[in-house]
Design an enzyme around this catalytic site. Structure first.
Site, short mmCIF file in Angstrom:
data_model
loop_
_atom_site.label_atom_id
_atom_site.label_comp_id
_atom_site.label_asym_id
_atom_site.label_seq_id
_atom_site.Cartn_x
_atom_site.Cartn_y
_atom_site.Cartn_z
N TYR A 143 0.85 -1.19 0.00
CA TYR A 143 0.00 0.00 0.00
C TYR A 143 0.89 1.23 0.00
O TYR A 143 1.85 1.30 0.76
CB TYR A 143 -0.90 -0.01 1.24
CG TYR A 143 -1.74 1.23 1.42
CD1 TYR A 143 -2.82 1.50 0.58
CD2 TYR A 143 -1.47 2.14 2.45
CE1 TYR A 143 -3.59 2.64 0.76
CE2 TYR A 143 -2.24 3.27 2.63
CZ TYR A 143 -3.30 3.53 1.79
OH TYR A 143 -4.07 4.65 1.97
N ASP A 238 9.29 2.81 -0.55
CA ASP A 238 8.28 3.44 0.29
C ASP A 238 8.58 3.03 1.73
O ASP A 238 8.23 1.94 2.17
CB ASP A 238 6.88 2.99 -0.14
CG ASP A 238 5.79 3.62 0.73
OD1 ASP A 238 6.13 4.22 1.76
OD2 ASP A 238 4.61 3.49 0.36
N LYS A 266 4.64 8.96 8.68
CA LYS A 266 4.43 8.36 10.00
C LYS A 266 5.44 8.80 11.07
O LYS A 266 5.30 9.88 11.61
CB LYS A 266 4.33 6.84 9.86
CG LYS A 266 3.10 6.50 8.97
CD LYS A 266 2.63 5.08 9.00
CE LYS A 266 1.27 4.99 8.31
NZ LYS A 266 1.26 4.25 7.07
C1 PLP Z 1 0.57 4.79 5.71
C2 PLP Z 1 1.29 4.51 4.47
C3 PLP Z 1 1.27 5.40 3.37
C4 PLP Z 1 0.35 6.59 3.32
O1 PLP Z 1 0.64 7.55 4.27
P1 PLP Z 1 -0.53 8.56 4.69
O2 PLP Z 1 0.16 9.53 5.61
O3 PLP Z 1 -1.58 7.73 5.36
O4 PLP Z 1 -1.03 9.20 3.47
C5 PLP Z 1 2.10 5.14 2.30
N1 PLP Z 1 2.89 4.06 2.28
C6 PLP Z 1 2.93 3.18 3.29
C7 PLP Z 1 3.86 2.02 3.23
C8 PLP Z 1 2.11 3.36 4.41
O5 PLP Z 1 2.11 2.44 5.37
#
Ligand code: PLP
Length: 427
Positions: A143, A238, A266
């Protein structure tokens, strides 16, 4: 069902779709109504009726120091007294970029955003603009936020609900994104041999966290780096979850692989809305106003987010020992839970990478989305509700990661094992 909780939720549902502002907060896959939170402190979270839980969600990853860390909270309060947004550069943004670049050297230039979604969206646009190519590839179950190009066979809420992408994403755009099985080197090789120089980018969670925790198998990320380099494809890590989760830096620091672009979020916001995209100078220089690829944000690099993030990162920088403590505690927790399940004759596969873990209700192994989906989600739902009743706050879905913070104590672990033992009696 707690009456108060029911009324909070039904009130919310009248004005908010599904009563929540992010689908993972609803309890669609486990049944029941979400608990409303009043406050949190350290490893504990409290609901509106005052019940205490040990929190293994930690706002889905960010709260690595525990909730309401006194230094972080003070930093935010002090900053708030001096104005909360200026729409002009501040020194804190430079300090943040310096600190990130020091921790993750592949991020030579950094652009701060307000969410992880914005960071991945920008990374994809940059890769397309820089290479002049349109195709991108991602991996099933990974994701990367909810932007159109990346919401294809995504994990998190999407894997839970079994929605392949989402209505509203034009087929023409989705058609530019290829989704490959995670950890499958042969499928990767084949895809690159077929479309190689048409790919602008390949984006990956170096440790997958959004189909439950799925670590990369030996050689997978190495192969990915080699093939993308060979075909001039931008490799995007990511690290929105993994950034600063395992060490003062990214997962890339631990494995010695240098992606072209990295996305963060995060933890670097210390519980405030934040994201970051960064990487090789020659690519990042293409961003406006230096270059021709547009990206912007009214609240990007927001002073409150910077103060919480800087405070968190500066603490993490000095906490080598805490990373290894939380690693050991997670190991203990998982090992003891494994014993309890084994004694009960329930097959589980617990995937763990340092302070991230998922208990899959199946014998395993779980190494990609397909294998993750073999889990017994009905049994997970019963486990979730049992643990909750016994004071343990887990993510309301089989396909999510559990997290430990530096604030989790031995007593928390013991209590969690005890709660697990009680839960298993009635599973
Ligand atoms: C949470 C998450 C996102 C998105 O971040 P948001 O601040 O919720 O938009 C993107 N990539 C990964 C791997 C995530 O866990």
């Amino acid at each position: 069902m707690n009456k108060k909780r029911t009324s909070h939720f039904s009130k919310a549902c009248k004005v908010i779709p599904g009563g929540v502002n992010s689908p993972v907060r609803a309890w669609k896959s486990v049944g029941g109504q979400p608990v409303f939170v009043s406050h949190a402190n350290g490893s504990k979270i409290y609901d509106v009726s005052g019940k205490e839980y040990i929190d293994y969600v930690l706002s889905w990853g960010p709260m690595i120091l525990g909730h309401a860390h006194s230094k972080v909270s003070k930093a935010i309060c002090n900053k708030a007294m001096k104005g909360t947004s200026f729409g002009a550069p501040t020194e804190a943004e430079t300090q943040m970029a310096e600190l990130i670049s020091e921790a993750i050297p592949s991020m030579e230039l950094i652009r701060l955003t307000s969410s992880g979604t914005e960071a991945t969206m920008t990374a994809i646009r940059l890769a397309r603009g820089y290479t002049g190519r349109s195709l991108i590839a991602k991996f099933d179950g990974c994701y990367h936020g909810h932007n159109d190009s990346l919401l294809i066979k995504a994990g998190s809420g999407v894997a839970t609900f079994g929605i392949p992408g989402s209505p509203g994403i034009p087929a023409g755009l989705a058609g530019l994104t290829l989704s490959l099985p995670y950890n499958d080197v042969d499928a990767l090789q084949k895809a690159i041999e077929t479309h190689g120089s048409r790919f602008a980018a390949i984006i990956v969670e170096p440790v997958a966290g959004n189909m439950g925790v799925v670590p990369p198998q030996k050689g997978f990320l190495n192969k990915l780096r080699k093939l993308t380099a060979k075909y001039g494809i931008i490799l995007i890590f990511d690290e929105v979850i993994t950034g600063f989760r395992f060490t003062f830096g990214g997962y890339q620091n631990l494995i010695g692989i240098k992606p072209d672009l990295t996305c963060l979020g995060k933890i670097i916001g210390g519980g405030m809305p934040v994201g970051a995209v960064g990487g090789a100078k020659k690519i990042m220089e293409r961003l406006a106003p230096m270059g021709d690829i547009y990206q912007a944000g009214t609240l990007s690099g927001n002073p409150l987010a910077m103060s919480a993030g800087l405070c968190t990162l500066n603490i993490l920088k000095t906490k080598k020992i805490s990373f290894s403590f939380s690693d050991k505690k997670t190991n203990q927790l998982c090992t003891e839970m494994e014993c309890l399940f084994a004694a009960k004759g329930i097959a589980v596969c617990i995937n763990r990478v340092q302070s991230m873990f998922t208990v899959f209700f199946q014998p395993g192994p779980v190494y990609d989305l397909k294998s993750a989906q073999k889990s017994d989600t009905a049994m997970f739902a019963r486990f979730f509700h049992g643990m909750l009743k016994n004071g343990i706050w887990l993510a309301p879905s089989q396909f999510e990661a559990g997290f430990l913070s530096f604030a989790h104590t031995q007593k928390d672990i013991d209590k969690t094992i005890d709660a697990c033992s009680k839960t298993l009696k009635n599973l």
